[in-house]
Design an enzyme around this catalytic site. Structure first.
Site, short mmCIF file in Angstrom:
data_model
loop_
_atom_site.label_atom_id
_atom_site.label_comp_id
_atom_site.label_asym_id
_atom_site.label_seq_id
_atom_site.Cartn_x
_atom_site.Cartn_y
_atom_site.Cartn_z
N SER A 50 0.87 -1.18 0.00
CA SER A 50 0.00 0.00 0.00
C SER A 50 0.91 1.23 0.00
O SER A 50 2.10 1.12 0.32
CB SER A 50 -0.89 0.01 1.25
N ASP A 90 -0.63 -1.59 -4.21
CA ASP A 90 -2.02 -1.89 -3.87
C ASP A 90 -2.80 -0.59 -3.69
O ASP A 90 -2.36 0.30 -2.96
CB ASP A 90 -2.02 -2.70 -2.56
N HIS A 91 -3.94 -0.46 -4.34
CA HIS A 91 -4.79 0.74 -4.24
C HIS A 91 -4.02 2.03 -4.46
O HIS A 91 -4.09 2.97 -3.64
CB HIS A 91 -5.50 0.80 -2.87
N GLU A 138 -9.74 -0.62 -10.95
CA GLU A 138 -10.87 -0.93 -10.06
C GLU A 138 -12.14 -0.20 -10.48
O GLU A 138 -12.10 0.98 -10.83
CB GLU A 138 -10.53 -0.58 -8.60
N HIS A 193 -12.89 -4.66 2.91
CA HIS A 193 -11.57 -4.85 3.53
C HIS A 193 -11.74 -5.06 5.04
O HIS A 193 -12.59 -4.42 5.66
CB HIS A 193 -10.69 -3.62 3.32
N GLY A 194 -10.91 -5.89 5.60
CA GLY A 194 -10.93 -6.08 7.06
C GLY A 194 -12.03 -7.04 7.49
O GLY A 194 -12.45 -7.90 6.72
N GLY A 235 -10.25 -7.85 -0.12
CA GLY A 235 -10.90 -8.18 1.16
C GLY A 235 -10.94 -9.68 1.41
O GLY A 235 -11.94 -10.21 1.91
N GLY A 236 -9.84 -10.37 1.10
CA GLY A 236 -9.81 -11.84 1.21
C GLY A 236 -9.91 -12.37 2.64
O GLY A 236 -10.18 -13.54 2.84
P1 13P Z 1 -8.14 -7.74 3.76
O1 13P Z 1 -7.38 -6.81 4.64
O2 13P Z 1 -9.58 -7.78 4.09
O3 13P Z 1 -7.54 -9.10 3.73
O4 13P Z 1 -8.07 -7.12 2.29
C1 13P Z 1 -6.82 -6.93 1.69
C2 13P Z 1 -6.96 -6.22 0.41
O5 13P Z 1 -7.93 -6.33 -0.30
C3 13P Z 1 -5.84 -5.36 0.01
O6 13P Z 1 -6.10 -4.67 -1.15
#
Ligand code: 13P
Length: 288
Positions: free
Chosen positions: A50, A85-86, A136, A178-179, A209-210
């Site tokens: 990130s 990421d993002h 995205e 996420h989270g 958001g895995g």
């Molecule tokens: P989590 O923090 O929910 O695992 O999501 C991670 C994510 O999607 C990072 O882009």
């Protein structure tokens, strides 16, 4: 092998109906734990960074140096992509210049025309340099100021527009967050995923958001076209819990404080175990 673009690993994953994990990194221990696990399991892997984590680690060039050094000195031969990421538009350009092999531009909060314009510019830059690019559509929900927002569902037509620009992979919101997921989370919208898949064909789809998505939903999403799954919070929780336990057990060295290498060792092992579990669930073991 050095760093590679995520294109080939994701094309293979989509065709083979498995997903490559993106695991976010925050420091040397996390990075080494993820790389060693990928090598042990013969799995391709994507290291997510990130913008905040990049800053924390001392800047994007520092991250590139650390990851390249580990790949060489730890004899990592599986494909590894180093991915922003993002990213913001500026952040993506900085990572391209710093030597990342893959970037995400998250234009989901812009009006679609602006998302298209900015993504198009980055498609050209990445194509010239042989880098992979994630775009995205439909914001991924998450916690902001203590309130957990629900994940948006992307408009399949907008997904097609962005996919047709020539990006490598597409993150489409399908109710994912996420989270931690709230108690009343309705689950992933497979209806949206089906509609996005129908419009985007071979494009590898990305599930953010895995953490906290039940295994059956993960498997169903992969069977419907998801080829990359991002995990961050679960590694953070595992790392924090292992470190907390170590400190609580008071394993300092007779009043001389904690040896930093010993202090971080349980967290390192906890990340390895989390990554292994996810790679097995995603089906990427043995696919390097
Ligand atoms: P989590 O923090 O929910 O695992 O999501 C991670 C994510 O999607 C990072 O882009």
């Amino acid at each position: 092998m050095g760093l590679v673009s995520a294109k080939e690993m994701l094309t293979k994953a989509k065709a083979g109906k498995y997903a490559v994990g993106q695991f976010n990194i925050n420091n040397l221990e996390w990075t080494k734990a993820i790389l060693l696990t990928a090598q042990e399991l013969n799995s391709p892997v994507i290291l997510g960074v990130s913008e905040g984590a990049g800053k924390y680690m001392g800047g994007y060039k520092t991250v590139v140096g650390m990851v390249k050094g580990l790949i060489e000195e730890q004899n990592i031969t599986v494909p590894v992509a180093l991915h922003l990421d993002h990213g913001s538009f500026e952040g993506a350009k900085k990572c391209i210049n710093a030597g990342f092999s893959s970037v995400m531009f998250d234009g989901s909060h812009y009006p679609i025309e602006e998302n298209v314009a900015k993504t198009t510019e980055l498609v050209h830059a990445c194509n010239v340099l042989g880098l992979s690019l994630e775009a995205e559509v439909g914001a991924i929900g998450g916690e902001e100021d203590g309130v957990i927002g629900s994940g948006e569902c992307a408009d399949p037509e907008e997904c097609k527009r962005i996919a047709d620009l020539g990006v490598t992979m597409l993150a489409a919101g399908i109710g994912n967050i996420h989270g931690k997921y709230p108690e009343n989370w309705p689950g992933l919208s497979f209806e949206t995923l089906e509609a996005v898949q129908a419009k985007t064909g071979d494009m590898p789809l990305v599930l953010h958001g895995g953490t906290g998505i039940p295994a059956d939903m993960i498997k169903k999403a992969i069977s419907m076209g998801v080829a990359k799954i991002n995990v961050n919070t679960e590694c953070q929780l595992a790392f924090a819990e292992a470190t907390r336990k170590y400190i609580e057990e008071g394993k300092d060295q007779q009043g001389k404080g904690f040896d930093p290498r010993k202090l971080l060792a349980p967290g390192f092992e906890a990340i390895k175990a989390t990554v292994k579990e996810k790679m097995e669930l995603f089906g990427s073991v043995g696919k390097a």
